[in-house]
Motif scaffolding. Sequence first.
Motif, mmCIF file in Angstrom:
data_model
loop_
_atom_site.group_PDB
_atom_site.id
_atom_site.type_symbol
_atom_site.label_atom_id
_atom_site.label_comp_id
_atom_site.label_asym_id
_atom_site.label_seq_id
_atom_site.Cartn_x
_atom_site.Cartn_y
_atom_site.Cartn_z
ATOM 1 N N VAL A 34 0.841 -1.198 0.000
ATOM 2 C CA VAL A 34 0.000 0.000 0.000
ATOM 3 C C VAL A 34 0.876 1.249 0.000
ATOM 4 O O VAL A 34 0.637 2.199 -0.760
ATOM 5 N N ALA A 35 1.905 1.252 0.831
ATOM 6 C CA ALA A 35 2.806 2.405 0.883
ATOM 7 C C ALA A 35 3.504 2.619 -0.457
ATOM 8 O O ALA A 35 3.706 3.762 -0.891
ATOM 9 N N GLY A 43 5.720 5.498 -6.789
ATOM 10 C CA GLY A 43 4.456 4.819 -7.038
ATOM 11 C C GLY A 43 3.492 5.718 -7.789
ATOM 12 O O GLY A 43 3.900 6.617 -8.522
ATOM 13 N N ILE A 44 2.205 5.465 -7.580
ATOM 14 C CA ILE A 44 1.177 6.287 -8.224
ATOM 15 C C ILE A 44 1.081 7.636 -7.529
ATOM 16 O O ILE A 44 0.928 8.676 -8.168
ATOM 17 N N GLY A 45 1.150 7.613 -6.218
ATOM 18 C CA GLY A 45 1.057 8.832 -5.422
ATOM 19 C C GLY A 45 -0.347 9.078 -4.926
ATOM 20 O O GLY A 45 -1.269 9.220 -5.727
ATOM 21 N N ALA A 46 -0.539 9.099 -3.587
ATOM 22 C CA ALA A 46 -1.867 9.334 -3.018
ATOM 23 C C ALA A 46 -1.755 9.497 -1.515
ATOM 24 O O ALA A 46 -0.755 9.111 -0.899
ATOM 25 N N ASP A 47 -2.822 10.056 -0.932
ATOM 26 C CA ASP A 47 -2.930 10.151 0.526
ATOM 27 C C ASP A 47 -3.433 8.856 1.146
ATOM 28 O O ASP A 47 -3.367 8.691 2.368
ATOM 29 N N GLY A 48 -3.965 7.953 0.328
ATOM 30 C CA GLY A 48 -4.471 6.700 0.861
ATOM 31 C C GLY A 48 -4.966 5.788 -0.245
ATOM 32 O O GLY A 48 -4.966 6.161 -1.429
ATOM 33 N N ASN A 77 -4.301 4.227 5.069
ATOM 34 C CA ASN A 77 -3.502 5.439 4.980
ATOM 35 C C ASN A 77 -2.311 5.231 4.049
ATOM 36 O O ASN A 77 -1.967 4.101 3.690
ATOM 37 N N ALA A 78 -1.643 6.321 3.710
ATOM 38 C CA ALA A 78 -0.528 6.259 2.763
ATOM 39 C C ALA A 78 0.639 5.431 3.280
ATOM 40 O O ALA A 78 1.445 4.931 2.489
ATOM 41 N N ASP A 79 0.762 5.277 4.594
ATOM 42 C CA ASP A 79 1.838 4.449 5.142
ATOM 43 C C ASP A 79 1.434 2.985 5.257
ATOM 44 O O ASP A 79 2.200 2.170 5.776
ATOM 45 N N ILE A 283 -0.396 -1.118 -12.685
ATOM 46 C CA ILE A 283 0.923 -1.013 -12.068
ATOM 47 C C ILE A 283 1.355 -2.406 -11.632
ATOM 48 O O ILE A 283 0.514 -3.218 -11.210
ATOM 49 N N THR A 284 2.632 -2.693 -11.723
ATOM 50 C CA THR A 284 3.161 -3.990 -11.296
ATOM 51 C C THR A 284 3.939 -3.823 -9.986
ATOM 52 O O THR A 284 4.848 -2.979 -9.891
ATOM 53 N N LEU A 285 3.540 -4.600 -8.994
ATOM 54 C CA LEU A 285 4.169 -4.572 -7.686
ATOM 55 C C LEU A 285 5.016 -5.825 -7.492
ATOM 56 O O LEU A 285 4.638 -6.913 -7.938
#
Length: 286
Positions: A34-35, A43-48, A77-79, A283-285
């Motif tokens: 998630v982080a 990454g994609i970038g987001a607050d959550g 959450n973003a973390d 996106i590939t993780l």
Amino acid sequence: MSLTLPFTKGHGTGNDFVIVTDPDGALDLSADQVAALCDRRFGIGADGLLRVVRSVAVDDGADAAAGGAEWFMDYRNADGSVAEMCGNGIRVYLHYLLQSQLADLDEHGILIGTRNGSLRVTRSDLGYEVDLGAYRIEPGEVLVRARGLGVARPGLRVDVGNPHVVVALPAEDELAGLDLTAVPVLDPVPAAGANVEFTVPADPLVVDGVGRVRMRVFERGVGETLSCGTGVAATALAVREWAGAAAPDRWRVDVPGGTLGVRMVDGHVLLSGPATLVFSGQITLA
């Protein structure tokens, strides 16, 4: 082993989210994953992150399913930490359901399950309005220290399904001068932590029966965000508490990302505002 994940990016007044569809609850994203998705550089970038999952497919959704909420908002959450609710996120979540034809919305609205119970969302003149439910003004002040404040300031504890501490400031320049790249220090520290809002009331405070304030926020597990829906509600409730019995039940709150509306009705607080979907991709993780 890598995972290729379809996603959509959305936001509510600049409070942005990665949205992933997982109707049957097959995904088990770790906090690190998630982080990584929410990372603004890698990454994609987001607050959550909002996981779109049916209530029956997730352990936390059992009560929501029993109460008639087909969909559950699994918010992180973003973390990567788990959060109870997100006032901007639930509007974006509903907008995604509607745009993806996963749900319909009539004049009665729709129930969406969250870790703070099932919440009803309807259309409003600002976009969508969510009934956040009952709120609590908690006893006891919290001293708040933040970079840019000369001295510690008292904060009011407000619970709107997740915890907040609201600090009143006397002037716009003090609000603008805050450095929220550093975590505000709370004394005493609430057991579950808290989002911290700093607010300056407008002058005059009330125009045509509507209160006006400006706000900035530091979200636990995220940092400063352009907007925080539950924080907006908590801020309006705090200023209303400070203003006394004659204070109005309707508020407009300006945040760096836009303007949100707040209403207090029969012991509940309702939040209204826009929701926007920006783009979709894969996106590939690792």
